[in-house]
Design an enzyme around this catalytic site. Structure first.
Site, PDB file in Angstrom:
ATOM      1  N   LEU A  87       0.820  -1.217   0.000  1.00  0.00           N
ATOM      2  CA  LEU A  87       0.000   0.000   0.000  1.00  0.00           C
ATOM      3  C   LEU A  87       0.855   1.270   0.000  1.00  0.00           C
ATOM      4  O   LEU A  87       0.566   2.231   0.706  1.00  0.00           O
ATOM      5  CB  LEU A  87      -0.964   0.011   1.195  1.00  0.00           C
ATOM      6  CG  LEU A  87      -1.980  -1.134   1.261  1.00  0.00           C
ATOM      7  CD1 LEU A  87      -2.810  -1.039   2.526  1.00  0.00           C
ATOM      8  CD2 LEU A  87      -2.860  -1.145   0.027  1.00  0.00           C
ATOM      9  N   CYS A  88       1.928   1.249  -0.796  1.00  0.00           N
ATOM     10  CA  CYS A  88       2.767   2.447  -0.926  1.00  0.00           C
ATOM     11  C   CYS A  88       3.054   2.734  -2.402  1.00  0.00           C
ATOM     12  O   CYS A  88       4.163   3.131  -2.767  1.00  0.00           O
ATOM     13  CB  CYS A  88       4.063   2.298  -0.134  1.00  0.00           C
ATOM     14  SG  CYS A  88       4.941   0.747  -0.378  1.00  0.00           S
ATOM     15  N   GLY A  89       2.054   2.514  -3.244  1.00  0.00           N
ATOM     16  CA  GLY A  89       2.201   2.828  -4.661  1.00  0.00           C
ATOM     17  C   GLY A  89       3.213   1.918  -5.345  1.00  0.00           C
ATOM     18  O   GLY A  89       3.284   0.715  -5.087  1.00  0.00           O
TER      19      GLY A  89
END
Length: 324
Positions: A87-89
């Site tokens: 969930l950090c691109g």
């Protein structure tokens, strides 16, 4: 067209997801603040020490160490920095992609078996194992809690292997934290010490500079060897007098070079840590904005469906009373 109950369920689901993404954005923002303070405190010190040491090695003809000598590359170590969670691109995907390209480049010349991976972060550890690469240890704890002592241990291990000839080159692959909205994917040579990176930009074509390039140092060294063979006793004059070495060259280099290695590795870890939180904050902010837009569309769709249902009921009532 979906029923009112289905639309209402989707609205509740999106609202719940939006709460999660908004909370994760706030947590990432708080962690980013602490990581940003840490990298801002460390980076100027590491940058200045790196500049001083590389300038010193380039300017002093006698400053010769095994750590700045290039040699034929037969074995390579890659220190790769990722995160433990998602969930950090594209933070992890981009780092792993660069690692894969580096491994493929070296595989064409020295083979995949001669490439060692030092994975800092669970994502790169799992990927390296899945690719069948030679993984040297597991350092996932560092990705969440940067630790100076463990970075020193890794730097000492790499330095020892390089000094004993077990590896010929060490590279760092990480995200350099430029700002909260910009993280630069970086592939940097750790060993041997890359003097050219310090001199190339400012001094390679500057005829007024008193700092020598690597080529001129090699020329002076060869010239000195020839003079010794021919029996001439003329001493080579220093290129500049900017440095006063006390107590002696060996003591200074033996203290500075390990210190620089520790700081480079620790700074790269802090860079990667701050970049991870910045990337997660941006990703969660984007997800929250998308949830807001989706909620707007779902509410519009819900109101249209509700109005249509009310209109249909009114038409049925009016039609029934007309028939009666």
């Amino acid at each position: 067209m979906p029923s009112l109950k289905e639309i209402k369920g989707r609205i509740a689901s999106v609202k719940s997801t939006r709460k999660i993404t908004s909370a994760m954005k706030m947590v990432a923002s708080s962690k980013l603040h602490h990581a940003q303070v840490a990298i801002q405190n460390m980076l100027p010190y590491e940058t200045m020490l790196e500049h001083i040491l590389k300038s010193f090695l380039a300017a002093e003809a006698e400053a010769q160490t095994i750590y700045d000598k290039e040699r034929p590359v037969k074995r390579v170590a890659l220190v790769v920095f990722t995160s433990n969670s998602s969930l950090c691109g594209g933070f992890n995907a981009n780092t792993i992609k660069m690692m894969t390209h580096a491994v493929d480049d070296y595989a064409q010349t020295i083979g995949r078996d001669n490439v060692e991976i030092y994975p800092i972060g669970r994502k790169v550890f799992e990927k390296a194992q899945k690719m069948g690469l030679k993984v040297q240890g597991e350092f996932s704890a560092l990705a969440d809690k940067p630790n100076v002592s463990q970075c020193i241990d890794i730097a000492m291990e790499l330095g020892k292997k390089f000094a004993e000839g077990e590896i010929d080159k060490v590279e760092l692959i990480y995200h350099h934290f430029k700002s909260a909205g910009s993280q630069v994917l970086t592939r940097k040579t750790f060993l041997p010490i890359d003097i050219e990176s310090e001199l190339k930009a400012d001094h390679e074509r500057d005829l007024t500079s008193i700092i020598a390039t690597k080529e001129s140092q090699e020329y002076l060294k060869k010239r000195g060897d020839k003079r010794q063979e021919s029996g001439e006793k003329e001493e080579v004059k220093p290129l500049n007098d900017n440095f006063i070495v006390e107590p002696d060259m060996h003591t200074v280099l033996s203290q500075l070079i390990p210190k620089l290695a520790h700081l480079m590795l620790y700074t790269a870890l802090l860079d990667s840590n701050a970049s991870e939180h910045a990337a997660r904050m941006v990703a969660m902010q984007t997800a929250t904005d998308n949830a807001d837009e989706l909620l707007r569309q779902l509410n519009l769709q819900y109101n249209k469906s509700r109005q249509q249902a009310i209109t249909s009921e009114l038409l049925d009532i009016v039609g029934g009373s007309v028939n009666n």
